[in-house]
Scaffold this motif. Sequence first.
Motif, PDB file in Angstrom:
ATOM      1  N   SER A  93      47.830  91.519 -15.826  1.00 14.18           N
ATOM      2  CA  SER A  93      48.153  90.819 -17.200  1.00 14.18           C
ATOM      3  C   SER A  93      47.361  90.056 -18.186  1.00 14.18           C
ATOM      4  N   PHE A  94      46.424  89.554 -17.119  1.00 16.18           N
ATOM      5  CA  PHE A  94      45.743  88.515 -17.586  1.00 16.18           C
ATOM      6  C   PHE A  94      44.433  89.466 -18.221  1.00 16.18           C
ATOM      7  N   CYS A  95      43.751  90.744 -17.274  1.00 17.51           N
ATOM      8  CA  CYS A  95      42.780  91.533 -17.643  1.00 17.51           C
ATOM      9  C   CYS A  95      43.609  91.902 -19.101  1.00 17.51           C
ATOM     10  N   ALA A  96      44.782  92.707 -18.932  1.00 16.77           N
ATOM     11  CA  ALA A  96      44.726  93.008 -20.389  1.00 16.77           C
ATOM     12  C   ALA A  96      44.350  92.638 -21.707  1.00 16.77           C
ATOM     13  N   GLU A  97      45.123  91.207 -21.498  1.00 12.76           N
ATOM     14  CA  GLU A  97      44.671  90.581 -22.334  1.00 12.76           C
ATOM     15  C   GLU A  97      42.699  90.313 -22.649  1.00 12.76           C
ATOM     16  N   VAL A  98      41.822  89.775 -22.111  1.00 13.30           N
ATOM     17  CA  VAL A  98      41.190  89.923 -21.722  1.00 13.30           C
ATOM     18  C   VAL A  98      40.071  91.194 -22.440  1.00 13.30           C
ATOM     19  N   GLU A  99      40.268  92.073 -21.974  1.00 18.64           N
ATOM     20  CA  GLU A  99      40.362  93.526 -22.132  1.00 18.64           C
ATOM     21  C   GLU A  99      40.593  93.448 -23.910  1.00 18.64           C
ATOM     22  N   ALA A 100      41.119  92.848 -24.310  1.00 20.32           N
ATOM     23  CA  ALA A 100      41.706  93.649 -25.483  1.00 20.32           C
ATOM     24  C   ALA A 100      41.117  92.958 -26.830  1.00 20.32           C
ATOM     25  N   GLU A 101      41.013  91.223 -25.753  1.00 21.63           N
ATOM     26  CA  GLU A 101      40.321  90.259 -26.974  1.00 21.63           C
ATOM     27  C   GLU A 101      38.496  90.614 -26.523  1.00 21.63           C
ATOM     28  N   SER A 102      38.428  90.887 -25.666  1.00 23.28           N
ATOM     29  CA  SER A 102      36.712  90.291 -25.668  1.00 23.28           C
ATOM     30  C   SER A 102      35.666  91.477 -26.397  1.00 23.28           C
ATOM     31  N   ALA A 103      34.781  91.027 -27.140  1.00 21.90           N
ATOM     32  CA  ALA A 103      33.899  91.166 -27.755  1.00 21.90           C
ATOM     33  C   ALA A 103      32.702  91.846 -27.243  1.00 21.90           C
ATOM     34  N   GLU A 104      32.218  91.315 -25.764  1.00 25.68           N
ATOM     35  CA  GLU A 104      31.749  91.531 -25.350  1.00 25.68           C
ATOM     36  C   GLU A 104      32.007  92.062 -24.129  1.00 25.68           C
ATOM     37  N   PRO A 105      30.733  93.522 -24.335  1.00 27.78           N
ATOM     38  CA  PRO A 105      31.458  94.422 -22.744  1.00 27.78           C
ATOM     39  C   PRO A 105      31.287  94.021 -21.429  1.00 27.78           C
ATOM     40  N   TYR A 108      32.951  91.384 -19.848  1.00 27.04           N
ATOM     41  CA  TYR A 108      34.634  90.832 -19.537  1.00 27.04           C
ATOM     42  C   TYR A 108      35.762  92.065 -20.198  1.00 27.04           C
ATOM     43  N   ARG A 109      34.908  93.222 -21.088  1.00 30.00           N
ATOM     44  CA  ARG A 109      35.973  93.820 -20.924  1.00 30.00           C
ATOM     45  C   ARG A 109      36.012  95.139 -19.795  1.00 30.00           C
ATOM     46  N   GLY A 110      34.191  95.171 -19.054  1.00 35.44           N
ATOM     47  CA  GLY A 110      34.665  96.032 -18.429  1.00 35.44           C
ATOM     48  C   GLY A 110      35.167  95.500 -16.682  1.00 35.44           C
ATOM     49  N   LEU A 111      34.515  94.543 -16.670  1.00 34.85           N
ATOM     50  CA  LEU A 111      35.139  93.626 -15.416  1.00 34.85           C
ATOM     51  C   LEU A 111      36.912  93.239 -15.715  1.00 34.85           C
ATOM     52  N   ALA A 112      36.967  93.030 -16.810  1.00 36.27           N
ATOM     53  CA  ALA A 112      38.307  93.014 -17.167  1.00 36.27           C
ATOM     54  C   ALA A 112      39.640  94.213 -16.626  1.00 36.27           C
TER      55      ALA A 112
END
Length: 230
Positions: free
Chosen positions: A201-213, A215-219
């Motif tokens: 769930s943490f990763c889902a939040e980061v993927e949804a909230e991040s504007a930087e590739p 952190y989105r990709g890492l999540a």
Amino acid sequence: MPWRPEMGYHGIACVGGEGFSVNTVLGTMFKLLAVAWRPPTAGPWIEAVVSGMMARDLAEASAALELSPAAIEAFSAALSTYEGADAEEALHAIRREETRLFIGSDPVVENSEGTWLQRAHGVAHPIRMINNHSVAVADFMKECGVVRKGKYNDCIDYLSNEFDFCGYLADGGTLSVPEDVDAAERLQAFVDEHLCAWVPSFCAEVEAESAEPFYRGLAVLTGEFARALS
């Protein structure tokens, strides 16, 4: 999931050639993710990003663990944004996003187990370190011979620290695990009791909230890995 430690599968062939045990690959994955989720720094960390080495190593370990090709592809595409980029500019962009996401009195996403779970349970202002979740992580680690360094006064349950700990157990905990402790059994218990309780769930939040590739990709990749562990 043929690489779960308790199943004793030792035939996986990748990450440097044939004959690597499942725990070798699993330990490598945990350690690589620990490095990737640490605060971005100048020097080897950002050089691994802009050279493409971080992306290649994580993609190779993920393929060895038979993670979703779609997740690996999404991760690799996101991190390819930085390959060949100016290291200072890339570091500035990733640091700025790390600060926005995770740092401050009211971060967008909590990145330690204790504070993330408190917020998930409705606590508006989570307490760091001195909470039941963080204490449980510290106690679990202590049982396995891992204790907080004397001068370390930050959360022991940051995601990067938990991945470091799992990598240590996947390697058999050879440095200090007591003789009566089964490192593989303890790894599975930590995954079940702690990582799986919050990381997907943490990763889902980061993927949804991040504007930087980055952190989105890492999540995306980390979330896929955590779900496969369950």
